[in-house]
Design a protein around this motif. Structure first.
Motif, PDB file in Angstrom:
ATOM      1  N   LEU A   1       0.822  -1.213   0.000  1.00 52.66           N
ATOM      2  CA  LEU A   1       0.000   0.000   0.000  1.00 52.66           C
ATOM      3  C   LEU A   1       0.855   1.262   0.000  1.00 52.66           C
ATOM      4  N   TYR A   2       1.924   1.274   0.793  1.00 50.14           N
ATOM      5  CA  TYR A   2       2.828   2.428   0.785  1.00 50.14           C
ATOM      6  C   TYR A   2       3.466   2.619  -0.589  1.00 50.14           C
ATOM      7  N   SER A   3       3.897   1.524  -1.200  1.00 44.78           N
ATOM      8  CA  SER A   3       4.534   1.608  -2.524  1.00 44.78           C
ATOM      9  C   SER A   3       3.559   2.140  -3.563  1.00 44.78           C
ATOM     10  N   MET A   4       2.339   1.677  -3.499  1.00 43.11           N
ATOM     11  CA  MET A   4       1.330   2.156  -4.452  1.00 43.11           C
ATOM     12  C   MET A   4       1.093   3.652  -4.273  1.00 43.11           C
ATOM     13  N   ARG A   5       1.058   4.077  -3.044  1.00 43.69           N
ATOM     14  CA  ARG A   5       0.850   5.510  -2.784  1.00 43.69           C
ATOM     15  C   ARG A   5       1.991   6.331  -3.376  1.00 43.69           C
ATOM     16  N   LYS A   6       3.212   5.838  -3.270  1.00 44.22           N
ATOM     17  CA  LYS A   6       4.374   6.532  -3.848  1.00 44.22           C
ATOM     18  C   LYS A   6       4.305   6.546  -5.375  1.00 44.22           C
ATOM     19  N   LEU A   7       3.946   5.405  -5.959  1.00 35.68           N
ATOM     20  CA  LEU A   7       3.903   5.294  -7.414  1.00 35.68           C
ATOM     21  C   LEU A   7       2.727   6.053  -8.025  1.00 35.68           C
ATOM     22  N   ALA A   8       1.716   6.313  -7.245  1.00 37.70           N
ATOM     23  CA  ALA A   8       0.523   6.980  -7.757  1.00 37.70           C
ATOM     24  C   ALA A   8       0.665   8.505  -7.784  1.00 37.70           C
ATOM     25  N   ILE A   9       1.879   9.016  -7.686  1.00 39.24           N
ATOM     26  CA  ILE A   9       2.052  10.470  -7.754  1.00 39.24           C
ATOM     27  C   ILE A   9       1.743  10.987  -9.152  1.00 39.24           C
ATOM     28  N   SER A  10       1.825  10.118 -10.131  1.00 39.60           N
ATOM     29  CA  SER A  10       1.449  10.489 -11.489  1.00 39.60           C
ATOM     30  C   SER A  10      -0.056  10.319 -11.642  1.00 39.60           C
TER      31      SER A  10
ATOM     32  N   ARG B   1      -8.113  -3.886   8.157  1.00 36.21           N
ATOM     33  CA  ARG B   1      -8.027  -3.445   9.556  1.00 36.21           C
ATOM     34  C   ARG B   1      -6.841  -4.061  10.288  1.00 36.21           C
ATOM     35  N   GLN B   2      -6.413  -5.247   9.860  1.00 34.28           N
ATOM     36  CA  GLN B   2      -5.301  -5.933  10.526  1.00 34.28           C
ATOM     37  C   GLN B   2      -3.937  -5.366  10.139  1.00 34.28           C
ATOM     38  N   ILE B   3      -3.880  -4.696   9.004  1.00 34.06           N
ATOM     39  CA  ILE B   3      -2.587  -4.211   8.508  1.00 34.06           C
ATOM     40  C   ILE B   3      -2.121  -3.045   9.382  1.00 34.06           C
ATOM     41  N   ASN B   4      -0.886  -3.149   9.828  1.00 31.86           N
ATOM     42  CA  ASN B   4      -0.310  -2.061  10.617  1.00 31.86           C
ATOM     43  C   ASN B   4       0.201  -0.986   9.664  1.00 31.86           C
ATOM     44  N   ILE B   5      -0.501   0.119   9.629  1.00 29.56           N
ATOM     45  CA  ILE B   5      -0.125   1.222   8.749  1.00 29.56           C
ATOM     46  C   ILE B   5       0.058   2.466   9.605  1.00 29.56           C
ATOM     47  N   GLU B   6       1.269   3.022   9.534  1.00 26.31           N
ATOM     48  CA  GLU B   6       1.481   4.289  10.214  1.00 26.31           C
ATOM     49  C   GLU B   6       0.711   5.368   9.460  1.00 26.31           C
ATOM     50  N   GLU B   7       0.183   6.305  10.187  1.00 24.60           N
ATOM     51  CA  GLU B   7      -0.574   7.414   9.599  1.00 24.60           C
ATOM     52  C   GLU B   7      -1.701   6.884   8.708  1.00 24.60           C
ATOM     53  N   ARG B   8      -2.470   5.979   9.243  1.00 23.61           N
ATOM     54  CA  ARG B   8      -3.585   5.365   8.518  1.00 23.61           C
ATOM     55  C   ARG B   8      -4.524   6.412   7.933  1.00 23.61           C
ATOM     56  N   ASP B   9      -4.653   7.540   8.619  1.00 19.67           N
ATOM     57  CA  ASP B   9      -5.555   8.592   8.152  1.00 19.67           C
ATOM     58  C   ASP B   9      -5.163   9.132   6.784  1.00 19.67           C
ATOM     59  N   LYS B  10      -3.901   9.013   6.404  1.00 18.39           N
ATOM     60  CA  LYS B  10      -3.464   9.482   5.083  1.00 18.39           C
ATOM     61  C   LYS B  10      -3.984   8.580   3.955  1.00 18.39           C
ATOM     62  N   PHE B  11      -4.440   7.400   4.316  1.00 22.53           N
ATOM     63  CA  PHE B  11      -4.994   6.485   3.327  1.00 22.53           C
ATOM     64  C   PHE B  11      -6.503   6.639   3.192  1.00 22.53           C
ATOM     65  N   SER B  12      -7.127   7.319   4.125  1.00 23.14           N
ATOM     66  CA  SER B  12      -8.595   7.352   4.147  1.00 23.14           C
ATOM     67  C   SER B  12      -9.195   7.960   2.882  1.00 23.14           C
ATOM     68  N   ASP B  13      -8.535   8.908   2.260  1.00 20.12           N
ATOM     69  CA  ASP B  13      -9.044   9.492   1.016  1.00 20.12           C
ATOM     70  C   ASP B  13      -8.955   8.520  -0.156  1.00 20.12           C
ATOM     71  N   HIS B  14      -8.185   7.467  -0.001  1.00 21.17           N
ATOM     72  CA  HIS B  14      -7.969   6.515  -1.086  1.00 21.17           C
ATOM     73  C   HIS B  14      -8.749   5.221  -0.905  1.00 21.17           C
ATOM     74  N   VAL B  15      -9.509   5.127   0.170  1.00 21.59           N
ATOM     75  CA  VAL B  15     -10.261   3.913   0.450  1.00 21.59           C
ATOM     76  C   VAL B  15     -11.721   4.123   0.063  1.00 21.59           C
ATOM     77  N   CYS B  16     -12.233   3.199  -0.687  1.00 25.72           N
ATOM     78  CA  CYS B  16     -13.641   3.228  -1.089  1.00 25.72           C
ATOM     79  C   CYS B  16     -14.268   1.922  -0.634  1.00 25.72           C
ATOM     80  N   GLU B  17     -15.139   2.016   0.334  1.00 26.32           N
ATOM     81  CA  GLU B  17     -15.795   0.819   0.838  1.00 26.32           C
ATOM     82  C   GLU B  17     -16.975   0.493  -0.060  1.00 26.32           C
TER      83      GLU B  17
END
Length: 178
Positions: free
Chosen positions: A38-47, A62-78
């Motif tokens: 997920l971190y790698s995808m976020r980096k690669l998605a700058i384009s 929910r089980q994945i340990n992600i630092e600064e999880r809130d930075k992913f919230s804009d990219h999550v679509c339930e």
């Protein structure tokens, strides 16, 4: 690579990632790999030309340990499915498989109230409703019925339920040993 990527890409690309839940055990290593993905995808998605779509079950995310999880919230679509949308998906699949019109599906190929039975037997999950509908068709075919009969739905539901029980057991056996 991530820094050079926007300058090198001339077309839009969609990278679809699915089946991450296959063989899922929830180990620390699996969680670390998914977090890194997920971190790698976020980096690669700058384009703006690269878009990632990842299908992942909520309990795994929910089980994945992600630092600064809130930075992913804009990219999550339930995703949530309503009955009408699922019915349309099933109808399109059945139209193709059976080579019949949409009206013929519920008017002649299946008995009255069949979709509601399929919906109630599957928690309304599209993949499950489609799987059960196809199972109904297979049972009818095995029994040499020209259309799906009520008894075919019963037999298919029993098969589906047994398979679903096995699926659930494999999903939860590591979370709840024994």
């Amino acid at each position: 690579v991530a820094k050079q990527l926007p300058n090198k890409i001339t077309h839009d690309y969609y990278i679809l990632v699915d089946d991450l839940d296959l063989h899922w055990r929830g180990t620390a290593l699996q969680n670390a790999f998914l977090g890194s993905l997920l971190y790698s995808m976020r980096k690669l998605a700058i384009s703006p030309r690269i878009k990632f779509v990842v299908s992942l079950r909520k309990h795994i995310f929910r089980q994945i340990n992600i630092e600064e999880r809130d930075k992913f919230s804009d990219h999550v679509c339930e995703m949530q499915w309503n009955k009408r949308d699922v019915r349309e998906m099933v109808e399109k699949r059945l139209q193709f498989v059976l080579n019949i019109t949409q009206d013929q599906i519920w008017d002649s190929a299946f008995p009255d109230g069949a979709f509601n039975q399929l919906w109630e037997s599957t928690n309304g999950m599209p993949r499950e409703v489609i799987r059960l509908a196809v199972s109904c068709i297979n049972v009818a075919h095995e029994l040499k019925h020209r259309t799906v009969e009520q008894s075919d739905i019963g037999a298919a539901t029993k098969r589906f339920s047994e398979g679903r029980l096995d699926d659930l057991a494999s999903v939860y056996q590591y979370e709840y040993p024994g």
